[in-house]
Design a protein around this motif. Sequence first.
Motif, PDB file in Angstrom:
ATOM      1  N   ARG A 463     -32.974  24.714 -46.747  1.00 37.11           N
ATOM      2  CA  ARG A 463     -31.689  25.353 -47.012  1.00 37.11           C
ATOM      3  C   ARG A 463     -31.950  26.771 -47.511  1.00 37.11           C
ATOM      4  O   ARG A 463     -32.863  27.009 -48.303  1.00 37.11           O
ATOM      5  CB  ARG A 463     -30.881  24.574 -48.050  1.00 37.11           C
ATOM      6  N   VAL A 464     -31.170  27.724 -47.018  1.00 35.60           N
ATOM      7  CA  VAL A 464     -31.326  29.116 -47.418  1.00 35.60           C
ATOM      8  C   VAL A 464     -29.974  29.703 -47.781  1.00 35.60           C
ATOM      9  O   VAL A 464     -28.925  29.276 -47.266  1.00 35.60           O
ATOM     10  CB  VAL A 464     -31.978  29.967 -46.302  1.00 35.60           C
ATOM     11  N   GLU A 465     -30.008  30.669 -48.671  1.00 30.21           N
ATOM     12  CA  GLU A 465     -28.806  31.409 -49.037  1.00 30.21           C
ATOM     13  C   GLU A 465     -28.761  32.723 -48.255  1.00 30.21           C
ATOM     14  O   GLU A 465     -29.787  33.201 -47.764  1.00 30.21           O
ATOM     15  CB  GLU A 465     -28.796  31.697 -50.542  1.00 30.21           C
ATOM     16  N   ALA A 466     -27.589  33.295 -48.134  1.00 31.06           N
ATOM     17  CA  ALA A 466     -27.454  34.582 -47.461  1.00 31.06           C
ATOM     18  C   ALA A 466     -28.342  35.614 -48.139  1.00 31.06           C
ATOM     19  O   ALA A 466     -28.371  35.714 -49.367  1.00 31.06           O
ATOM     20  CB  ALA A 466     -25.995  35.044 -47.486  1.00 31.06           C
ATOM     21  N   GLY A 467     -29.090  36.347 -47.334  1.00 32.57           N
ATOM     22  CA  GLY A 467     -29.983  37.364 -47.874  1.00 32.57           C
ATOM     23  C   GLY A 467     -31.377  36.869 -48.190  1.00 32.57           C
ATOM     24  O   GLY A 467     -32.263  37.684 -48.482  1.00 32.57           O
ATOM     25  N   GLU A 468     -31.612  35.567 -48.153  1.00 36.43           N
ATOM     26  CA  GLU A 468     -32.961  35.052 -48.405  1.00 36.43           C
ATOM     27  C   GLU A 468     -33.840  35.260 -47.170  1.00 36.43           C
ATOM     28  O   GLU A 468     -33.363  35.190 -46.037  1.00 36.43           O
ATOM     29  CB  GLU A 468     -32.920  33.565 -48.778  1.00 36.43           C
ATOM     30  N   PRO A 469     -35.141  35.496 -47.379  1.00 38.49           N
ATOM     31  CA  PRO A 469     -36.023  35.795 -46.236  1.00 38.49           C
ATOM     32  C   PRO A 469     -36.270  34.571 -45.364  1.00 38.49           C
ATOM     33  O   PRO A 469     -36.455  33.464 -45.865  1.00 38.49           O
ATOM     34  CB  PRO A 469     -37.313  36.272 -46.903  1.00 38.49           C
ATOM     35  N   LEU A 470     -36.268  34.793 -44.052  1.00 41.44           N
ATOM     36  CA  LEU A 470     -36.599  33.763 -43.070  1.00 41.44           C
ATOM     37  C   LEU A 470     -38.021  33.925 -42.546  1.00 41.44           C
ATOM     38  O   LEU A 470     -38.766  32.956 -42.430  1.00 41.44           O
ATOM     39  CB  LEU A 470     -35.620  33.823 -41.896  1.00 41.44           C
ATOM     40  N   TYR A 471     -38.385  35.156 -42.222  1.00 43.87           N
ATOM     41  CA  TYR A 471     -39.743  35.427 -41.759  1.00 43.87           C
ATOM     42  C   TYR A 471     -40.050  36.899 -41.933  1.00 43.87           C
ATOM     43  O   TYR A 471     -39.152  37.725 -42.176  1.00 43.87           O
ATOM     44  CB  TYR A 471     -39.956  34.988 -40.308  1.00 43.87           C
ATOM     45  N   GLU A 472     -41.340  37.219 -41.853  1.00 37.48           N
ATOM     46  CA  GLU A 472     -41.811  38.596 -41.922  1.00 37.48           C
ATOM     47  C   GLU A 472     -42.353  39.012 -40.567  1.00 37.48           C
ATOM     48  O   GLU A 472     -42.996  38.207 -39.876  1.00 37.48           O
ATOM     49  CB  GLU A 472     -42.938  38.744 -42.950  1.00 37.48           C
ATOM     50  N   ILE A 473     -42.115  40.255 -40.206  1.00 34.97           N
ATOM     51  CA  ILE A 473     -42.753  40.837 -39.022  1.00 34.97           C
ATOM     52  C   ILE A 473     -43.854  41.767 -39.506  1.00 34.97           C
ATOM     53  O   ILE A 473     -43.615  42.655 -40.330  1.00 34.97           O
ATOM     54  CB  ILE A 473     -41.745  41.611 -38.167  1.00 34.97           C
ATOM     55  N   HIS A 474     -45.078  41.538 -39.031  1.00 33.98           N
ATOM     56  CA  HIS A 474     -46.237  42.346 -39.420  1.00 33.98           C
ATOM     57  C   HIS A 474     -46.621  43.256 -38.255  1.00 33.98           C
ATOM     58  O   HIS A 474     -46.601  42.835 -37.100  1.00 33.98           O
ATOM     59  CB  HIS A 474     -47.421  41.445 -39.777  1.00 33.98           C
ATOM     60  N   ALA A 475     -46.965  44.491 -38.572  1.00 30.78           N
ATOM     61  CA  ALA A 475     -47.355  45.455 -37.536  1.00 30.78           C
ATOM     62  C   ALA A 475     -48.402  46.406 -38.085  1.00 30.78           C
ATOM     63  O   ALA A 475     -48.529  46.587 -39.300  1.00 30.78           O
ATOM     64  CB  ALA A 475     -46.143  46.230 -37.032  1.00 30.78           C
ATOM     65  N   GLU A 476     -49.159  46.999 -37.190  1.00 28.66           N
ATOM     66  CA  GLU A 476     -50.209  47.940 -37.592  1.00 28.66           C
ATOM     67  C   GLU A 476     -49.701  49.375 -37.622  1.00 28.66           C
ATOM     68  O   GLU A 476     -50.416  50.271 -38.040  1.00 28.66           O
ATOM     69  CB  GLU A 476     -51.397  47.833 -36.633  1.00 28.66           C
ATOM     70  N   THR A 477     -48.460  49.579 -37.163  1.00 32.17           N
ATOM     71  CA  THR A 477     -47.894  50.925 -37.150  1.00 32.17           C
ATOM     72  C   THR A 477     -46.657  50.963 -38.032  1.00 32.17           C
ATOM     73  O   THR A 477     -45.957  49.957 -38.175  1.00 32.17           O
ATOM     74  CB  THR A 477     -47.514  51.343 -35.725  1.00 32.17           C
ATOM     75  N   PRO A 478     -46.368  52.117 -38.647  1.00 30.53           N
ATOM     76  CA  PRO A 478     -45.218  52.205 -39.548  1.00 30.53           C
ATOM     77  C   PRO A 478     -43.894  52.152 -38.805  1.00 30.53           C
ATOM     78  O   PRO A 478     -43.821  52.375 -37.606  1.00 30.53           O
ATOM     79  CB  PRO A 478     -45.405  53.564 -40.228  1.00 30.53           C
TER      80      PRO A 478
END
Length: 494
Positions: A463-478
């Motif tokens: 269960r998640v609340e609005a605004g809580e993180p679901l996943y992260e996207i990782h990248a080598e470039t800004p």
Amino acid sequence: MTDTLAIIPAAIDTYRQPVVYMHEDCHICRSEGFAAQTRIRIDLGSRWLIATLNVVMRGGWLNVHAAALSASAWEALGASEGDRARFSHPEPPASTSAIRAKAYDGRLNEADFAGIVRDTLENRLSDLELAAFFAACAGERMDTRETVSLTRAMQAAGATLVWGGRAILDKHCVGGLPGNRTTPIVVAIVAAAGHLIPKTSSRAITSPAGTADTMEVMAPVALDTAALRRVVEAEGGCIVWGGGIHLSPADDHFIRIEHVLDFDSTGQLVASILSKKAAVGATRVLIDIPVGPTAKVRSAHAARVLGSMLISVAEAIGLHVELHRSDGSAPVGRGIGPVLEAMDVLAVLRRNADAPADLRTRAIDLAGKLLDMASGSGLRSGRDLAQSLLDSGAAEAKFMAICAAQGGFREPAPAFQSTEITAPTAGKVAAFNNRLIARVAKLAGAPRQKSAGVRLLVRSGDRVEAGEPLYEIHAETPGSSNMRAAMRRASQIS
């Protein structure tokens, strides 16, 4: 010499498809009648290959007196700048008659398949001709006898490792699950138990990471056959890239076309798997079949059809195969992408408190079944042994020893850039779309950018609340805005 040209590297990656570039006013093009997409034989000393012609128009980048070769063509010929190569029309591929026969629902024999494999490896068949072959074999249009013949032809085209009559274990997953990186853990456990498991794996073609990509961030994987044998004799196991040791070499060519077409032939999938297992010298193989609505195998019926074909063909070529059906409804572990998956593997091997439990459980299940197969006693105690080898640290020690034997361990380094994707509303995580998650990871840069990918922060049922993180996207470039745009584009793909 009127049929030769100086050759230069085009510095263009065409993957495994050799391509030659010529100016439209080139004298050889004019005299031989070469046009765009013509198949051309290129001879350089004792080496030769067949490439597809791309024509550079007037005002373009190529000199009229030179031909440029794609990276794969340049490497295959062993060319050096300043070399002159001879260009001519190749003999028509003999196997096209077999492809036409299959298109009209004919039945092919081992000689027919051997001809198709040979012409594929010599680049005599164009992508269009290969696509026609795969379309003719699509679905279940290859029977068991044909699949056995194709498997044998694919194995015979490359090397086969021989281990002196010893029992050789292997495992394979048919794929479709992001992050399902059980292989390094399973190999470490099985080798720690004293068994031989020479594991060859593939690099990603359309997925965010293959096992070889993930292993490569921790240790070298581009070993030759002699080096592979030294590692296995010393440590009992290895995890290396199969493309470097010429085992079932036509398979990579076939996979390249199949992924573009986006459909599988059951027979060709079986031949792909089993030809590689036979070529590595395996005697007992466990095959994991994840089943889920967005996995490669999407239904129980499809799993039964595939499993039945795997068993029948394996018996025909002398392999003992057992099947393991697993849950394919969601990604496995938290990381998707080479570095992120490697970090999950190490967390499990190191017994970290926050190691992904699903990856650990799957690896123990698979290793346990392999250990049961190795014992041959009929007793089902392999899972307990697998868990004890993992919990005691023996599997971690064996993994580090394998890495050292392959050239040295490297600690995977996380990406410099990451951004969180949050829940737009409160609710419960009902399901994952494996294909969309994989697409996000690829848009972030995986697998070419090793530390790029996706790190999941929730699991099914959370269960998640609005605004809580679901996943992260990782990248080598800004540029987190770019990553968010990638996420939005991926969400529009069904």
